[in-house]
Design a protein around this motif. Structure first.
Motif, PDB file in Angstrom:
ATOM      1  N   THR A   7       0.430   7.769   7.925  1.00  0.00           N
ATOM      2  CA  THR A   7       1.324   6.611   7.828  1.00  0.00           C
ATOM      3  C   THR A   7       2.730   7.144   7.623  1.00  0.00           C
ATOM      4  O   THR A   7       2.990   7.867   6.664  1.00  0.00           O
ATOM      5  CB  THR A   7       0.904   5.693   6.675  1.00  0.00           C
ATOM      6  OG1 THR A   7      -0.420   5.200   6.932  1.00  0.00           O
ATOM      7  CG2 THR A   7       1.862   4.519   6.545  1.00  0.00           C
ATOM      8  N   HIS A   8       3.638   6.779   8.527  1.00  0.00           N
ATOM      9  CA  HIS A   8       4.932   7.445   8.640  1.00  0.00           C
ATOM     10  C   HIS A   8       6.054   6.435   8.415  1.00  0.00           C
ATOM     11  O   HIS A   8       6.283   5.535   9.234  1.00  0.00           O
ATOM     12  CB  HIS A   8       5.050   8.060  10.030  1.00  0.00           C
ATOM     13  CG  HIS A   8       6.089   9.118  10.166  1.00  0.00           C
ATOM     14  ND1 HIS A   8       6.060  10.288   9.442  1.00  0.00           N
ATOM     15  CD2 HIS A   8       7.188   9.201  10.962  1.00  0.00           C
ATOM     16  CE1 HIS A   8       7.099  11.049   9.792  1.00  0.00           C
ATOM     17  NE2 HIS A   8       7.800  10.404  10.703  1.00  0.00           N
ATOM     18  N   LEU A  31      -4.618   2.973   0.985  1.00  0.00           N
ATOM     19  CA  LEU A  31      -4.026   3.482   2.219  1.00  0.00           C
ATOM     20  C   LEU A  31      -5.035   4.336   2.986  1.00  0.00           C
ATOM     21  O   LEU A  31      -5.116   4.258   4.221  1.00  0.00           O
ATOM     22  CB  LEU A  31      -2.777   4.295   1.903  1.00  0.00           C
ATOM     23  CG  LEU A  31      -1.907   4.715   3.093  1.00  0.00           C
ATOM     24  CD1 LEU A  31      -1.416   3.500   3.869  1.00  0.00           C
ATOM     25  CD2 LEU A  31      -0.726   5.561   2.614  1.00  0.00           C
ATOM     26  N   GLU A  32      -5.811   5.112   2.264  1.00  0.00           N
ATOM     27  CA  GLU A  32      -6.855   5.904   2.918  1.00  0.00           C
ATOM     28  C   GLU A  32      -7.857   5.004   3.633  1.00  0.00           C
ATOM     29  O   GLU A  32      -8.248   5.274   4.780  1.00  0.00           O
ATOM     30  CB  GLU A  32      -7.569   6.773   1.893  1.00  0.00           C
ATOM     31  CG  GLU A  32      -8.713   7.587   2.485  1.00  0.00           C
ATOM     32  CD  GLU A  32      -9.424   8.455   1.459  1.00  0.00           C
ATOM     33  OE1 GLU A  32     -10.466   9.045   1.825  1.00  0.00           O
ATOM     34  OE2 GLU A  32      -8.957   8.553   0.307  1.00  0.00           O
ATOM     35  N   ALA A  33      -8.282   3.926   2.981  1.00  0.00           N
ATOM     36  CA  ALA A  33      -9.240   3.005   3.602  1.00  0.00           C
ATOM     37  C   ALA A  33      -8.653   2.365   4.852  1.00  0.00           C
ATOM     38  O   ALA A  33      -9.335   2.233   5.885  1.00  0.00           O
ATOM     39  CB  ALA A  33      -9.661   1.939   2.592  1.00  0.00           C
ATOM     40  N   LEU A  34      -7.392   1.959   4.792  1.00  0.00           N
ATOM     41  CA  LEU A  34      -6.728   1.373   5.965  1.00  0.00           C
ATOM     42  C   LEU A  34      -6.677   2.381   7.110  1.00  0.00           C
ATOM     43  O   LEU A  34      -6.982   2.042   8.265  1.00  0.00           O
ATOM     44  CB  LEU A  34      -5.315   0.930   5.583  1.00  0.00           C
ATOM     45  CG  LEU A  34      -4.468   0.387   6.743  1.00  0.00           C
ATOM     46  CD1 LEU A  34      -4.937  -1.007   7.143  1.00  0.00           C
ATOM     47  CD2 LEU A  34      -2.984   0.362   6.371  1.00  0.00           C
ATOM     48  N   VAL A  93       5.765   4.717  -3.834  1.00  0.00           N
ATOM     49  CA  VAL A  93       4.650   5.279  -4.606  1.00  0.00           C
ATOM     50  C   VAL A  93       3.371   4.681  -4.026  1.00  0.00           C
ATOM     51  O   VAL A  93       2.950   3.587  -4.415  1.00  0.00           O
ATOM     52  CB  VAL A  93       4.773   4.962  -6.106  1.00  0.00           C
ATOM     53  CG1 VAL A  93       3.614   5.591  -6.871  1.00  0.00           C
ATOM     54  CG2 VAL A  93       6.109   5.447  -6.659  1.00  0.00           C
ATOM     55  N   PRO A  94       2.746   5.359  -3.074  1.00  0.00           N
ATOM     56  CA  PRO A  94       1.609   4.765  -2.363  1.00  0.00           C
ATOM     57  C   PRO A  94       0.385   4.538  -3.248  1.00  0.00           C
ATOM     58  O   PRO A  94       0.164   5.255  -4.231  1.00  0.00           O
ATOM     59  CB  PRO A  94       1.300   5.793  -1.272  1.00  0.00           C
ATOM     60  CG  PRO A  94       2.534   6.616  -1.138  1.00  0.00           C
ATOM     61  CD  PRO A  94       3.131   6.656  -2.516  1.00  0.00           C
ATOM     62  N   MET A 148       0.814  -1.216   0.000  1.00  0.00           N
ATOM     63  CA  MET A 148       0.000   0.000   0.000  1.00  0.00           C
ATOM     64  C   MET A 148       0.849   1.268   0.000  1.00  0.00           C
ATOM     65  O   MET A 148       0.489   2.263  -0.634  1.00  0.00           O
ATOM     66  CB  MET A 148      -0.925   0.010   1.223  1.00  0.00           C
ATOM     67  CG  MET A 148      -2.063  -0.964   1.159  1.00  0.00           C
ATOM     68  SD  MET A 148      -3.116  -0.813   2.627  1.00  0.00           S
ATOM     69  CE  MET A 148      -4.029  -2.339   2.538  1.00  0.00           C
ATOM     70  N   VAL A 149       1.974   1.244   0.720  1.00  0.00           N
ATOM     71  CA  VAL A 149       2.812   2.451   0.754  1.00  0.00           C
ATOM     72  C   VAL A 149       3.777   2.492  -0.425  1.00  0.00           C
ATOM     73  O   VAL A 149       4.485   3.481  -0.601  1.00  0.00           O
ATOM     74  CB  VAL A 149       3.578   2.592   2.084  1.00  0.00           C
ATOM     75  CG1 VAL A 149       2.612   2.671   3.255  1.00  0.00           C
ATOM     76  CG2 VAL A 149       4.592   1.485   2.275  1.00  0.00           C
TER      77      VAL A 149
END
Length: 301
Positions: free
Chosen positions: A200-201, A188-191, A182-183, A144-145
């Motif tokens: 997410t860092h 990623l938004e849903a997670l 390249v996310p 995802m990221v």
């Protein structure tokens, strides 16, 4: 016509067009919440800070933070930007004392570091850090990221950490792998929404020369695909380092953190981690630059 003073301040840098841009509205007492959100959307910066009078006896200002799409509880770079503006353009430097902000997560004092009468950096003390477990498929997070599963650094656990906002910390072996990320932003938004994660860092101890730690931050759930240089997330990361035992307790640690290079907005954060008592004390500092000053014109109600 109602005129509202507004500033664009680049935080964690001494230069314009670098670091993390924040909107700062220093006279927001007469604005409604709807107007603050509309202004933040119009400015379209990662976050905008709105300053108003505080009823708290220990606070100098009440501060609220908005992304283009939502209010958030705490923002580090907008706090730095607000302090820099107050010190350099609103006469606070002459007072010779810290500024204390009342935020949704508590009081945030910010000290002014001055040399030969010139402001060099400002340093905020964040609220006490916390860390908690999260059960995730790490290979899925890597996908995802936008990095390879083998890019993950298994010496460090993937956990949630906070000094006011909740951040998913993703350990990565090299800064080159972080820069290549390249996310997949919809996933990623849903997670992040599912777990109420602010950002997410990605982090690594293998940073470019001159930095102890190198990071990159994604926040699609709050309307920010990539946050250039993140005071809150790096403060939470520092708390994670000491609470998880990666920094020695009973000592004071100084870290230089780099972020923003992958998107041509390089910034530098100076993070101090003090664990001489029961609770870690996290301080995050940096410089700023007032890049734009102007007025918004609102229709009179």
């Amino acid at each position: 016509m109602k005129l509202v003073n507004v500033y664009h301040v680049d935080a964690f840098t001494q230069d314009s067009f670098a670091g993390n841009p924040a909107g700062v509205v220093p006279d927001a007492d007469t604005l409604t919440v709807q107007q603050m959100q509309q202004i933040a959307n119009e400015l379209n910066l990662p976050e905008s800070a709105f300053l108003m009078a505080s009823d708290h006896p220990e606070a100098d200002f009440r501060i609220r933070y908005f992304t283009p799409t939502t209010e958030i509880n705490f923002c580090g770079h907008a706090t730095v930007g607000s302090t820099w503006l107050l010190a350099t353009e609103r006469g606070w430097l002459e007072k010779g004392r810290p500024i204390v902000f009342e935020t949704n997560v508590g009081l945030i004092p910010v000290t002014l570091d001055v040399e030969d009468g010139q402001l060099k950096k400002v340093t905020m003390t964040q609220i006490a850090p916390s860390v908690r477990e999260i059960e995730l498929d790490q290979a899925e997070v890597a996908r995802m990221v936008g990095i390879r599963p083998e890019d993950l650094d298994d010496r460090y656990p993937m956990k949630l950490a906070s000094t006011g906002g909740l951040h998913l910390l993703v350990p990565v072996r090299t800064y080159e792998a972080i820069d290549r990320a390249v996310p997949l932003f919809p996933e990623l938004e849903a997670l992040n929404r599912k777990h109420q994660i602010t950002t997410t860092h990605l982090f690594t101890w293998n940073g470019p020369q001159g930095y102890d730690v190198y990071t990159r931050d994604f926040a699609p759930a709050i309307g920010i695909p990539e946050d250039p240089v993140t005071g809150a997330a790096n403060g939470a990361l520092a708390g994670y380092f000491v609470l998880e035992g990666f920094l020695e307790k009973g000592s004071v640690h100084h870290l230089v953190v780099g972020q923003g290079h992958a998107i041509q907005r390089p910034g530098t954060l100076y993070v101090t981690v003090e664990m001489t008592g029961e609770t870690p004390v996290i301080r995050v500092g940096g410089a700023a630059h007032v890049t734009i000053a102007g007025q918004l014109r609102l229709k009179a109600e």
